[in-house]
Structure formats: structure tokens, C-alpha cells
Design an enzyme around this catalytic site. Structure first.
Site, PDB file in Angstrom:
ATOM      1  N   LYS A  76       0.797  -1.058  -0.024  1.00 21.90           N
ATOM      2  CA  LYS A  76       0.158   0.120   0.103  1.00 21.90           C
ATOM      3  C   LYS A  76       0.901   1.163   0.087  1.00 21.90           C
ATOM      4  O   LYS A  76       2.014   1.416   0.844  1.00 21.90           O
ATOM      5  CB  LYS A  76      -0.992   0.082   1.299  1.00 21.90           C
ATOM      6  N   SER A 151      -9.488   1.899   2.935  1.00 19.22           N
ATOM      7  CA  SER A 151      -8.751   2.703   2.169  1.00 19.22           C
ATOM      8  C   SER A 151      -7.678   1.793   1.529  1.00 19.22           C
ATOM      9  O   SER A 151      -7.062   2.159   0.450  1.00 19.22           O
ATOM     10  CB  SER A 151      -8.081   3.654   3.030  1.00 19.22           C
ATOM     11  N   SER A 175      -9.960  -0.650   7.194  1.00 20.06           N
ATOM     12  CA  SER A 175      -9.246  -0.421   5.730  1.00 20.06           C
ATOM     13  C   SER A 175      -8.483  -1.443   5.225  1.00 20.06           C
ATOM     14  O   SER A 175      -8.072  -1.409   4.020  1.00 20.06           O
ATOM     15  CB  SER A 175      -8.191   1.021   5.955  1.00 20.06           C
TER      16      SER A 175
END
Lengths: 484, 95
Positions: A76, A151, A175
Site C-alpha cells: 500500500k 482505504s 481499511s
């Protein structure tokens, strides 16, 4: 090769069926061919990946390797990577190249993993749909009209689309678990402190926790074992020893007590999601688990408390972006205040600015007790709810999300509607507990996730339960059409 | 509780965010909706409950007072918007 899990690929590498270079080249080609439809990567790093793959093949030839040597991963874009852009999904950091590696990145590098790139995400991890990214929304491979969740939406979409077998994510209010659920994959949020936060760009420091997203619990166990552990550079790192998460995967579930919180099955839960979750609970019964009802009486207060605590911590953490030392700087500032205020207004998107404003307001003179202190008191009530529930059960199970993935744009202009979809995930972060989401069904072609919540440091128990479920079912093996 | 345009402007000043005047009413509307949501907290009596700041509730770990980092000023300043002679440049504060 792209359909295989990390564990399967590890066996292929060990047997000499293919090299890490061949695997890396195949997946880079797959990203090239398919990511245009998804936008799951912000940066792809082919040169670095091939160099790491060659190094992994050479190490294997010398007999120096572990189970993860030569296997692919993507991070990420919230994890700092030395020499590779780390944007956090924000214009603020569009040109930021970190001068150091996050501990998670360094540990997976040291384990011999091959980084294919950095995945798209909601800006500064603030969002549940991946629509707040400055790099554009990510699309859900099960239906490109739908959001992938957020997210960590880029990580989840890439893994679901078989662009690669696993990726890292972070979870402040859901997330990892929510995009895992919406994309039909397996994601684990570890106990707070289990995985180092060093080099993981801060959103809400008492809630943030990194973890793996993969297609199976077995792969999450492999990755967590390499990601977890004490780190002197993280002041809230947990000292507890890291168990061998794979060792307990196969244990039977006879007598495992699974608690169903009645508050997680009431109004607001979609009927189709409820059916899939109940069918999964029945499967756990068949696997030997005893199902009991438990209560989390303050469950409804988790969202209000979270949406005070997280913005308060964010407003403090994001004060560092001042246009002076790194990050976006406005053109021709008139004076220092103009430099700060315009750099920040230009660099941050609307949702990040909203959370900074809410946090600043809640922490300002005269409002601190009514908001921040009140939210911290509720945080304790929620923590106590879980403590009492775990007196009656070993794990808690329920839906990860109240409904399946919604359409892009559907909630884009209504932050409160988006916040309410975090109802089943945020309490876990407030209490610092580990939780896992795994796929258990679908509604209209869009996946449904089941959330398992454990007591602190019970990651092995979560992984064991999900692994046994996955041995008996095939939801985790289903691939979205066009990405099989 | 609703937040008026003046409160939004004052909060933006505290947060060092330059809001455009024409955006303030819309921002005020969204922030007010968020505050209405979080004020559901007031439904529960929390008198006497000790606030929980952190899930681990451990005391802060201390380290030895020894130098652990090397000098990497050049690396850190390489990513700064504007530097000269090892210093970060900002608009003049004092005339």
C-alpha cells in the site's frame, strides 16, 4: 501462475517448476495488461522487482532461502519505500520519495519477497471507497461500476483480480477488512502493536495497524509471521513473541465458541448479506464450533467515537505537512502563513481537509471535554463490551460490512453515509483487537465478507478458524469474470 | 450542533488551511452533519468513566540517552521544496 496462492507458488519455486524471475515477469505482464481497468497501482516498479527476483533466485541456488523468498508482494502506498515514490494517495506527497524503508517493507525485503509496486488508496487512508485518492478511484474487479472499498482498495482489487497473490494494507477503522470483504478476499488486521508502525504514514496513531491482504488465511499467516514483531523504532510496538502462525492452522474447531453479537444482526444489515453470513455460521457449526449469542451493548456508539478520535489524531499528525521540509509547496508564498495555508489547501483533498477541520474543532478550547474526552470514555465502554463478550466465547463473528460494494459516486458527496458503512469495523480498532475478514458468499455478483474478531494477540486462532473454513468451502477460490 | 461560516473560518485558520470564501458554506454544511452524527455520544452517561487514550495502556517505553542516528541532512533536504547551504528556506519572517 497468477491463480496460485503464495503457499502454492512457494511449492512451485521450491520444486523448480519456475524461477522467481519467470513468476515476476508473468505478474508484471498481467499488471500491465489488466490494471488499466482497475487503477489499483499508483507505481509499478519492474526494474526493482526483476533485480529482487534475480537476487532471490541466486539466493535459492546458494541454498539461502526462506518460505517467502522470491514471492511477489505489493505495498500500500502508505508504507515508505526508500528510492520509490510514497504518495499516500495524496497530491501533498506526489513527489515524495522516502529517505528510508518502513519496517514492514524492510522485513519483507529481508524475507526475500519481490515488490512489484505500490498500490492505490484513499488519500492518507481516509475513506471507505477509494474515491478520495488523488490518483483517481480504484474499481472493483467483480464489477467495475462498484467501489473496491477502502482505504486499502488498491491492494484488495489487485489481489482479487489475480494481478498478484498478496499485498500489504493498513487498517485504522476497517481499511483492510472492508476492502477485503468487498473484493472477496481475506484480510487480517492484527492486534494494535503487533506490526510496527515505523515508516507507515500516520493517520490516527492509536488506531493504525498494518496487516496482510491475500486470497487465503494460510497466506495471511505466512505474511503475518514475517511482518509482525517488536520494533524499537515504534514506541507502541508490542513485545509479545511472534508465534508460528502456520503451525496452528490445521487444528480442528471442535468446541470453539463463536459469539454472535446480537447488535451486529439488527436493523441496517442487508438481508442478502445476512443470509450469506448466517450460512457461513452454519458451516462453522458443521466444523465443530459452538455458537452462542453475546452482546456488545455500546456497538452503536463506535462510529460517533471513532469519528471524533480519528480526526483529532489526524489533525495533529497532519500538522507536519507545512510545505517546508517535504511535500507540496504553493507557488510564490507572500509570507509564512500564506505558505502554510495555501500549501495545505492545495495539497490535501476535500475529505482530508474535512477530517483535519473536525479534529481541530473538537480539540479546540471549550470543546475538548465535550468531544475528545467523551469519545475516549466511550472507547473504554466499547473495550469493556468486548472484554465481557470474550468471557463467553473464543471468537466473535458477524458481517464485515452492512451491504456489498456500492456504486462509484453513490456516496461520494455524503461523508456521513460513507461513515455509517463502517459500523461493524471501527469498534475493533478502538479496542485494539485483531480481526479478519474472509469471503463467504455474494449478492448479485458482489462479494460478502464474514468478520472474525479475537481477543488481543489471538491472530493464530482467527487464522486457524478461517483456514478450516477455507478447506471446507471454495468462496476464496472464486475469481471475478475477466480476471480468472 | 451546527457550525456556522464564522466558526468554519476560525477553525480553518487554526488548522492552517486556506479555504476559499465561496466554499465555506458547503464545508459548514458537511461539518455540521458530521457533528450531528458524533453527538449521538451524548445519549450515554459517561460520568466517572476513565478515558481510554490508547488500546495497550502501557507506560511509554524509554531508551538509553545515546546517539543512534547518523547525519543524513543531505538526504532529508534533497526532498525539501527549497533549501540553501543546509538550511530550509521560507518567506522572510522579520524585516
Amino acid at each position: 501462475m497468477h491463480t496460485q496462492t503464495l503457499a502454492e507458488l512457494a511449492r512451485g519455486l521450491a520444486a523448480g517448476a519456475f524461477s522467481s524471475r519467470e513468476l515476476t515477469e508473468a505478474l508484471l505482464a498481467r499488471i500491465q495488461a489488466h490494471d488499466g481497468a482497475l487503477n489499483s497501482f499508483i507505481t509499478v516498479t519492474p526494474e526493482r522487482a526483476l533485480a529482487q527476483a534475480d537476487a532471490a533466485d541466486a539466493a535459492r541456488a546458494r541454498g539461502e532461502f526462506g518460505v517467502l523468498t522470491g514471492l511477489p508482494i505489493a505495498h500500500k502506498d502508505i508504507f515508505c519505500t526508500q528510492g520509490v515514490k510514497t504518495s499516500c494517495g495524496s497530491k501533498m506527497l506526489d513527489r515524495f520519495v522516502a529517505p528510508y524503508d518502513a519496517t514492514v517493507v524492510a522485513k519483507l525485503d529481508a524475507a526475500g519477497m519481490v515488490m512489484l509496486g505500490k498500490t492505490n488508496m484513499d488519500e492518507f487512508a481516509m475513506g471507505s471507497s477509494n474515491e478520495s485518492s488523488w490518483y483517481g478511484p480504484v474499481r472493483n474487479p467483480w464489477d467495475v461500476r462498484a467501489v473496491p472499498g477502502g482505504s486499502s482498495g488498491g491492494s484488495a482489487a489487485a489481489v482479487a483480480a489475480r494481478l498478484l497473490p498478496a499485498a500489504t494494507g493498513t487498517d485504522t477503522g476497517g481499511s483492510i477488512r472492508q476492502p477485503a470483504a468487498l473484493c472477496g478476499i481475506t484480510g487480517l488486521k492484527p492486534t494494535y502493536g503487533r506490526v510496527s508502525r515505523w515508516g507507515m504514514i500516520a493517520y490516527a496513531s492509536s488506531l493504525d495497524q498494518g496487516g496482510p491482504l491475500a486470497r487465503t488465511a494460510e497466506d495471511c499467516a505466512l505474511l503475518l509471521g514475517a511482518m509482525a514483531g517488536f520494533d524499537a523504532r515504534d514506541s507502541t510496538s508490542a513485545g509479545a513473541p511472534v508465534p508460528d502462525y502456520r503451525a496452528g492452522l490445521e487444528a480442528g474447531l471442535d468446541g470453539l465458541r463463536i459469539g454472535l453479537p446480537k447488535e451486529y444482526f439488527g436493523a441496517g444489515l442487508d438481508a442478502g448479506v445476512a443470509r450469506a453470513v448466517e450460512a457461513a455460521i452454519d458451516e462453522y457449526r458443521r466444523l465443530g464450533a459452538d455458537v452462542v449469542e453475546v452482546s456488545l451493548p455500546n456497538a452503536q456508539l463506535a462510529i460517533p467515537a471513532y469519528y471524533v478520535i480519528a480526526p483529532c489524531e489526524a489533525s495533529s499528525n497532519l500538522a507536519r505537512y507545512d510545505g517546508v521540509r517535504f511535500g507540496h509547496r504553493c507557488e510564490a508564498p507572500r509570507d509564512l502563513v500564506d505558505l502554510y495555508t495555501r500549501s495545505r489547501a492545495e495539497g490535501f483533498g476535500a475529505e482530508v481537509q474535512r477530517r483535519i477541520l473536525v479534529g481541530t474543532y473538537a480539540l479546540s478550547a471549550g470543546y475538548y471535554d465535550a468531544y475528545y474526552l467523551k469519545a475516549q470514555q466511550i472507547r473504554r465502554l466499547i473495550h469493556e463490551d468486548f472484554r465481557r463478550a470474550f468471557e463467553h466465547c473464543d471468537l466473535i463473528a458477524g458481517p464485515t460490512t452492512p451491504d456489498v460494494a456500492f456504486d462509484l459516486g453513490e456516496k461520494a458527496d455524503d461523508p456521513v453515509a460513507l461513515y455509517l458503512a463502517d459500523i461493524y469495523t471501527v469498534a475493533v480498532n478502538l479496542a485494539g483487537l485483531p480481526a479478519l475478514s474472509h469471503p463467504v458468499g455474494d449478492k448479485g455478483g458482489r462479494p460478502v465478507g464474514l468478520q472474525l474478531i479475537g481477543p488481543a494477540f489471538a491472530e493464530a486462532r482467527l487464522l486457524n478458524a478461517a483456514h478450516r473454513f477455507q478447506l471446507a468451502t471454495d468462496w476464496h477460490r472464486r475469481a471475478p469474470q475477466g480476471f480468472a | 450542533m451546527s457550525m456556522g461560516p464564522e466558526q468554519v473560518a476560525a477553525t480553518a485558520q487554526l488548522a492552517r488551511l486556506a479555504l476559499r470564501a465561496e466554499d465555506v458554506p458547503a464545508v459548514a454544511g458537511k461539518l455540521s452533519a458530521i457533528l450531528d452524527l458524533v453527538e449521538q455520544m451524548n445519549a450515554v452517561d459517561t460520568a466517572g468513566i476513565v478515558p481510554m487514550a490508547h488500546p495497550l495502556e502501557l507506560s511509554q517505553r524509554l531508551r538509553a540517552d545515546a546517539v543512534t542516528e547518523s547525519d543524513r541532512r543531505a538526504d532529508f533536504q534533497a526532498i525539501a521544496p527549497q533549501t540553501a547551504d543546509g538550511l530550509y528556506l521560507v518567506p522572510r519572517v522579520l524585516e
